[in-house]
Motif scaffolding. Structure first.
Motif, PDB file in Angstrom:
ATOM      1  N   ALA A  48       0.848  -1.181   0.000  1.00 47.05           N
ATOM      2  CA  ALA A  48       0.000   0.000   0.000  1.00 47.05           C
ATOM      3  C   ALA A  48       0.893   1.243   0.000  1.00 47.05           C
ATOM      4  O   ALA A  48       2.123   1.144  -0.087  1.00 47.05           O
ATOM      5  N   SER A  75       2.745  -2.798   4.914  1.00 50.73           N
ATOM      6  CA  SER A  75       1.920  -1.775   5.577  1.00 50.73           C
ATOM      7  C   SER A  75       1.909  -2.006   7.086  1.00 50.73           C
ATOM      8  O   SER A  75       1.964  -1.049   7.866  1.00 50.73           O
ATOM      9  N   ASP A 146      -7.438  -3.007   2.706  1.00 49.71           N
ATOM     10  CA  ASP A 146      -6.682  -3.414   1.521  1.00 49.71           C
ATOM     11  C   ASP A 146      -6.896  -4.905   1.248  1.00 49.71           C
ATOM     12  O   ASP A 146      -5.960  -5.637   0.980  1.00 49.71           O
ATOM     13  N   LYS A 149     -11.241  -6.768  -3.187  1.00 50.58           N
ATOM     14  CA  LYS A 149     -11.282  -5.646  -4.126  1.00 50.58           C
ATOM     15  C   LYS A 149     -12.641  -5.474  -4.803  1.00 50.58           C
ATOM     16  O   LYS A 149     -12.851  -4.497  -5.532  1.00 50.58           O
ATOM     17  N   SER A 173      -8.612   3.636   2.467  1.00 51.37           N
ATOM     18  CA  SER A 173      -8.811   2.457   1.625  1.00 51.37           C
ATOM     19  C   SER A 173      -7.846   2.480   0.458  1.00 51.37           C
ATOM     20  O   SER A 173      -7.634   3.520  -0.175  1.00 51.37           O
ATOM     21  N   ASP A 174      -7.275   1.330   0.154  1.00 51.35           N
ATOM     22  CA  ASP A 174      -6.328   1.223  -0.949  1.00 51.35           C
ATOM     23  C   ASP A 174      -7.056   0.827  -2.235  1.00 51.35           C
ATOM     24  O   ASP A 174      -8.159   0.282  -2.194  1.00 51.35           O
ATOM     25  N   ASP A 175      -6.442   1.105  -3.381  1.00 49.55           N
ATOM     26  CA  ASP A 175      -6.950   0.689  -4.698  1.00 49.55           C
ATOM     27  C   ASP A 175      -8.399   1.111  -4.949  1.00 49.55           C
ATOM     28  O   ASP A 175      -9.210   0.335  -5.475  1.00 49.55           O
ATOM     29  N   SER A 203      -5.408   5.731  -3.363  1.00 49.87           N
ATOM     30  CA  SER A 203      -5.961   5.475  -2.043  1.00 49.87           C
ATOM     31  C   SER A 203      -7.057   6.506  -1.764  1.00 49.87           C
ATOM     32  O   SER A 203      -7.118   7.540  -2.438  1.00 49.87           O
TER      33      SER A 203
END
Length: 225
Positions: A48, A75, A146, A149, A173-175, A203
């Motif tokens: 991340a 992370s 993370d 998805k 939040s990632d992605d 992010s």
């Protein structure tokens, strides 16, 4: 909305008033650990935005942190190194076990043993273990997502965890560019959101300005699944 897009450096200065940014990715402890684990890195997904979460953790000094999605644990390492420097705080991490038996013991391997006393790692899917964690009456200062998805997986988690984030706490939040789950959730709770670009990844951050310890009444699984 272009007004919501920032680089990591911009958001750290604008939102968190951090003028001197610490590059955890350039630190000696990180680089040494990366060399040790070089043979494992190709088997797992990328980390991340560790510099972002590291600086936020140093500035905000959160006492209770929850993260989902660990992989090798970069992370986790960033959070725990910041906690160690802050001299307070704990990290709870969740990552579902890997189907490949050869990889199952690699989850979190990037974290040095000296940080284990500040860290609890659950090797379960979010849906299996999250209720158990929340039954311990944890209210989190910072949550970093993370894991799953998919739109439904993200949206389910955001709704589930929101009542357990304290006032002025953070949901990161990632992605988030994968789908609209993050933006839709921000609009659901009437919150301003921030999108941070890190290379080709994005992010997202929402600050919880008010105490809103409610459960969502509507079952959104009927709408989206």
């Amino acid at each position: 909305d272009l007004e919501n897009f920032f680089t990591s450096e911009q958001i750290l200065k604008k939102l968190f008033k951090i003028s001197k940014i610490n590059k955890f990715s350039n630190s000696k402890v990180f680089q040494n650990r990366k060399k040790i684990l070089k043979k494992y890195i190709k088997k797992f997904g990328g980390a991340a935005d560790i510099n972002l979460i590291y600086n936020i953790c140093l500035k905000k000094k959160p006492i209770k942190i929850l993260e989902t999605g660990v992989a090798l644990g970069w992370s986790s390492f960033a959070f725990l190194d910041a906690i160690n420097k802050n001299k307070k705080g704990v990290l709870i991490s969740i990552d579902m076990p890997y189907m490949d038996k050869e990889n199952k013991d690699y989850v979190g391997i990037a974290v040095p043993k000296k940080y284990f006393k500040m860290w609890t790692l659950y090797k379960y899917p979010d849906r299996v273990i999250l209720n158990k964690i929340l039954k311990s009456n944890f209210i989190f200062d910072l949550v970093h997502y993370d894991s799953d998805k998919s739109y439904y997986g993200r949206y389910w988690f955001y709704k589930k965890i929101w009542p357990y984030i304290k006032k002025k706490g953070l949901l990161i939040s990632d992605d988030v560019k994968d789908n609209y789950a993050f933006i839709d959730f921000a609009r659901l709770v009437n919150k301003k959101y921030y999108l941070i670009k890190n290379d080709k990844k994005y992010s997202g951050i929402i600050i919880k300005w008010k105490d809103q310890y409610y459960l969502f009444a509507q079952d959104f699984t009927q709408i989206y699944f």
